[in-house]
Design a protein around this motif. Sequence first.
Motif, PDB file in Angstrom:
ATOM      1  N   THR A   1      -8.586   9.401  -0.657  1.00  0.00           N
ATOM      2  CA  THR A   1      -9.881   9.319   0.029  1.00  0.00           C
ATOM      3  C   THR A   1      -9.752   9.776   1.474  1.00  0.00           C
ATOM      4  O   THR A   1     -10.601  10.510   1.990  1.00  0.00           O
ATOM      5  CB  THR A   1     -10.430   7.887  -0.021  1.00  0.00           C
ATOM      6  N   VAL A   2      -8.683   9.352   2.145  1.00  0.00           N
ATOM      7  CA  VAL A   2      -8.455   9.776   3.532  1.00  0.00           C
ATOM      8  C   VAL A   2      -8.263  11.286   3.600  1.00  0.00           C
ATOM      9  O   VAL A   2      -8.825  11.968   4.471  1.00  0.00           O
ATOM     10  CB  VAL A   2      -7.236   9.049   4.137  1.00  0.00           C
TER      11      VAL A   2
ATOM     12  N   VAL B   1      -6.590   5.261  -1.769  1.00  0.00           N
ATOM     13  CA  VAL B   1      -6.794   5.235  -0.317  1.00  0.00           C
ATOM     14  C   VAL B   1      -6.309   6.531   0.312  1.00  0.00           C
ATOM     15  O   VAL B   1      -7.017   7.160   1.112  1.00  0.00           O
ATOM     16  CB  VAL B   1      -6.072   4.027   0.312  1.00  0.00           C
TER      17      VAL B   1
ATOM     18  N   LEU C   1       0.854  -1.185   0.000  1.00  0.00           N
ATOM     19  CA  LEU C   1       0.000   0.000   0.000  1.00  0.00           C
ATOM     20  C   LEU C   1       0.887   1.230   0.000  1.00  0.00           C
ATOM     21  O   LEU C   1       1.324   1.713   1.032  1.00  0.00           O
ATOM     22  CB  LEU C   1      -0.908  -0.007   1.235  1.00  0.00           C
TER      23      LEU C   1
ATOM     24  N   VAL D   1      -3.619   1.145  -5.712  1.00  0.00           N
ATOM     25  CA  VAL D   1      -4.489   1.238  -4.549  1.00  0.00           C
ATOM     26  C   VAL D   1      -4.078   2.409  -3.655  1.00  0.00           C
ATOM     27  O   VAL D   1      -4.916   3.129  -3.131  1.00  0.00           O
ATOM     28  CB  VAL D   1      -4.458  -0.086  -3.739  1.00  0.00           C
ATOM     29  N   GLY D   2      -2.779   2.620  -3.517  1.00  0.00           N
ATOM     30  CA  GLY D   2      -2.270   3.645  -2.609  1.00  0.00           C
ATOM     31  C   GLY D   2      -2.841   5.027  -2.825  1.00  0.00           C
ATOM     32  O   GLY D   2      -3.352   5.638  -1.889  1.00  0.00           O
TER      33      GLY D   2
END
Length: 200
Positions: free
Chosen positions: A24-25, A21, A11, A17-18
């Motif tokens: 989004t955070v 994520v 990740l 994917v990183g």
Amino acid sequence: MSERSASVPALSVESPVGPVVAGTVAALLDAAAVVGCASILWNGGGSTVVDGSWVSQAGCLLLASSLLLIRLALSLSLAVERVVVAIDIAVLAALVSAWGLSSRYFVGWLATYGALVLILASLWHLLAILVTRHRVDGTDGTVAALRAGCVAVALVALVVVSPIHAWSPRILSGLVVLISGAVFFAFVLRIWIRALRRVG
């Protein structure tokens, strides 16, 4: 390395994917800052949302700068920035639409505050790019274009929700001072933390 561990992607911001994520955070932190600060000012306001007690204004400043400080650490790549911008604009558009459909004043206030945050944070980001880079090209140029787009979209949103703020200099100038103060405070803290790490 085992076959199982080799099959699990790390990740990181380089992996597909990183960025999603991390972006989004970061966008969730943006949303938390908008909802949290707008609610503090709403509940602690006086004749307007920006002339309430100094406690509510200080609370707004501390919450915004704290969340922004965390959020700054997550914007590490162009891919992350693209995700953040896409989500921020989508959420702002949803708020403006929800206000238009419901005519609820508080929803319009959230949209107003969110639009101002997006405008000012993007302008500060653009200024940081221009000041720290002698040439703005490549990744920096793309990020600058993204942030300029944010400013344009947020300005349109601010015009749409003008019945909420009525272009009141008292309200808008107070919000500009509070939001800019939070952004500036977060950047100063970031520089100070980096300096302490170098010394340590």
